[in-house]
Design an enzyme around this catalytic site. Sequence first.
Site, PDB file in Angstrom:
ATOM      1  N   HIS A   1      -3.732  -1.416  -7.070  1.00 19.47           N
ATOM      2  CA  HIS A   1      -4.493  -2.356  -6.233  1.00 19.47           C
ATOM      3  C   HIS A   1      -5.610  -1.631  -5.490  1.00 19.47           C
ATOM      4  O   HIS A   1      -5.523  -0.421  -5.260  1.00 19.47           O
ATOM      5  CB  HIS A   1      -3.565  -3.001  -5.196  1.00 19.47           C
ATOM      6  CG  HIS A   1      -2.296  -3.545  -5.765  1.00 19.47           C
ATOM      7  ND1 HIS A   1      -1.139  -2.806  -5.828  1.00 19.47           N
ATOM      8  CD2 HIS A   1      -2.008  -4.760  -6.313  1.00 19.47           C
ATOM      9  CE1 HIS A   1      -0.175  -3.545  -6.384  1.00 19.47           C
ATOM     10  NE2 HIS A   1      -0.678  -4.733  -6.692  1.00 19.47           N
TER      11      HIS A   1
ATOM     12  N   ASP B   1       3.077   2.349  -7.023  1.00 19.89           N
ATOM     13  CA  ASP B   1       2.848   1.271  -7.999  1.00 19.89           C
ATOM     14  C   ASP B   1       1.652   1.543  -8.909  1.00 19.89           C
ATOM     15  O   ASP B   1       1.367   0.756  -9.817  1.00 19.89           O
ATOM     16  CB  ASP B   1       2.776  -0.110  -7.329  1.00 19.89           C
ATOM     17  CG  ASP B   1       1.512  -0.369  -6.514  1.00 19.89           C
ATOM     18  OD1 ASP B   1       0.447   0.174  -6.825  1.00 19.89           O
ATOM     19  OD2 ASP B   1       1.611  -1.158  -5.552  1.00 19.89           O
TER      20      ASP B   1
HETATM   21  N1  ARG Z   1      -4.192  -7.443  -3.238  1.00 19.00           N
HETATM   22  C1  ARG Z   1      -2.904  -7.900  -2.819  1.00 19.00           C
HETATM   23  C2  ARG Z   1      -2.936  -8.270  -1.334  1.00 19.00           C
HETATM   24  O1  ARG Z   1      -3.945  -8.190  -0.690  1.00 19.00           O
HETATM   25  C3  ARG Z   1      -1.825  -6.878  -3.103  1.00 19.00           C
HETATM   26  C4  ARG Z   1      -1.919  -5.605  -2.318  1.00 19.00           C
HETATM   27  C5  ARG Z   1      -0.834  -4.637  -2.681  1.00 19.00           C
HETATM   28  N2  ARG Z   1      -0.974  -3.438  -1.926  1.00 19.00           N
HETATM   29  C6  ARG Z   1      -0.130  -2.384  -1.982  1.00 19.00           C
HETATM   30  N3  ARG Z   1      -0.376  -1.370  -1.173  1.00 19.00           N
HETATM   31  N4  ARG Z   1       0.906  -2.363  -2.791  1.00 19.00           N
HETATM   32  O2  ARG Z   1      -1.942  -8.639  -0.775  1.00 19.00           O
HETATM   33 MN    MN Z   2      -1.627   0.453  -2.247  1.00 18.50          MN
HETATM   34 MN    MN Z   3      -0.461  -0.901  -4.946  1.00 16.41          MN
END
Ligand code: ARG
Ligand code: MN
Ligand code: MN
Length: 311
Positions: free
Chosen positions: A119, A227
Site C-alpha cells: 500500500h 504485507d
Molecule cells: N489504503 C488503505 C487505507 O487507507 C489500506 C492501508 C493499509 N495500510 C497498511 N499500513 N497496511 O485504509
Molecule cells: Mn503500510
Molecule cells: Mn501495507
Amino acid sequence: SKVGIIGVPFDKGQRKAGVGEAPDIIRSAGLVNELQGLGLNVHDYGNVQYETASINVDNMPNLGDVAACTQKLSEMVQQSLRDGRRVLTIGGDHSIGIGSIDGHVKVDKDVAILWIDAHADLNTNKTSESGNVHGMPVALLASELADYWPYLPGMDWQQPIVSIRNVGYIGLRSVDRYERLVIEKFGITAFGMEDVERFGIHEVVNMALRKIDPDNNRSLHVSFDIDSLDPLEAPSTGTPVRGGLSLREGIHLMEDLYRTNRLNALDLVEVNPRIGDKKSVDFTVEAAIHIIQAGFGYSRRGLKVPEGITD
Ligand code: ARG
Ligand code: MN
Ligand code: MN
Ligand code: MN
C-alpha cells in the site's frame, strides 16, 4: 557496530486487535540472540509507553493515541541514533512510521526513505475510505502535502519534514484512487509489483536509490510493512494483498541496502499474531526475522570470520 531495538505495541492506527503484540512475540522468537550472532552490540530500549489524550479530528478516530505514541517513539529513535546505534523499530501498525521517521530526520536531516509495502499509505483524512491512520503516515510526513491537512491538535511536535522526492516505494499493488493521483502529480518514485516483474528486484532497488539518493550520501530509512511480502510468505497481517514480494526478494532488497553502509533505521510493522493459526503466525514471525537479519548484516554467502581471527 551498535544497534538499538524499540518495540511499539501500537494497534490504534487500524481496527484489528493483535498487531500490538508483535514486538514481544518477535523478541521471544530470539531476535536479540540472532542479532548478537551477527557480532552486533545490541541494546533493547524496551517498549514505547505513552499517555493517551482524546483529540477530535474528522475521519481520524484515535488520533490522540497516534499523536502521543509517535511523539514518544520519535524521542526514543533520536536517543538510539544519538547513542550511535542504528535503530530497529518493531511495530505495531504502520502509523508508527510517523514517529520513527520523524526521529531519524531530527537527528540526521538528510534522510532517504524506502517504503516497502503493498500500500502507499498516502491518504489524508479527507481521501481515506477507512479512517485508518496506518493508511496515512506518508501523507503526514511529506512537506509537499502539508496544505492538504487540517490543523491536527496534538501533532504540533511533528512538522512535515520529509520531501516526497526523498521517498521511494517498492512492492505496491493496492493503491487507492487519490493515492495514485498524488503519486502522479508529484512524480513520486514508486515501483510496484509490475516493475519487480519487469526489471527484477536488484534493478528496482538500484533505480529507487538512484532517484532518492542520487549522490549516495543520505542516511537510509527502510519502513518495511510485512504485507509487502506475498500472503503465502507472511499470512499473519491485517491487510494482506495477494501477488506480493517473495521472501527471497525481500531479503535481497535488505541485503543490498545493508551493503550501502547507510541503512541506519529499519521499521518492521504490521505483523499480527492473532491472525491465522499458530503455523501461520510462526511462519510470518520467521519471515520478519529474516528481513531484519538481512538489514543488519546477515549474508546468505556466509558471515565473515571476525577481525583478528585468521585461522
Ligand atoms: N489504503 C488503505 C487505507 O487507507 C489500506 C492501508 C493499509 N495500510 C497498511 N499500513 N497496511 O485504509
Ligand atoms: Mn503500510
Ligand atoms: Mn501495507
Ligand atoms: Mn542486488
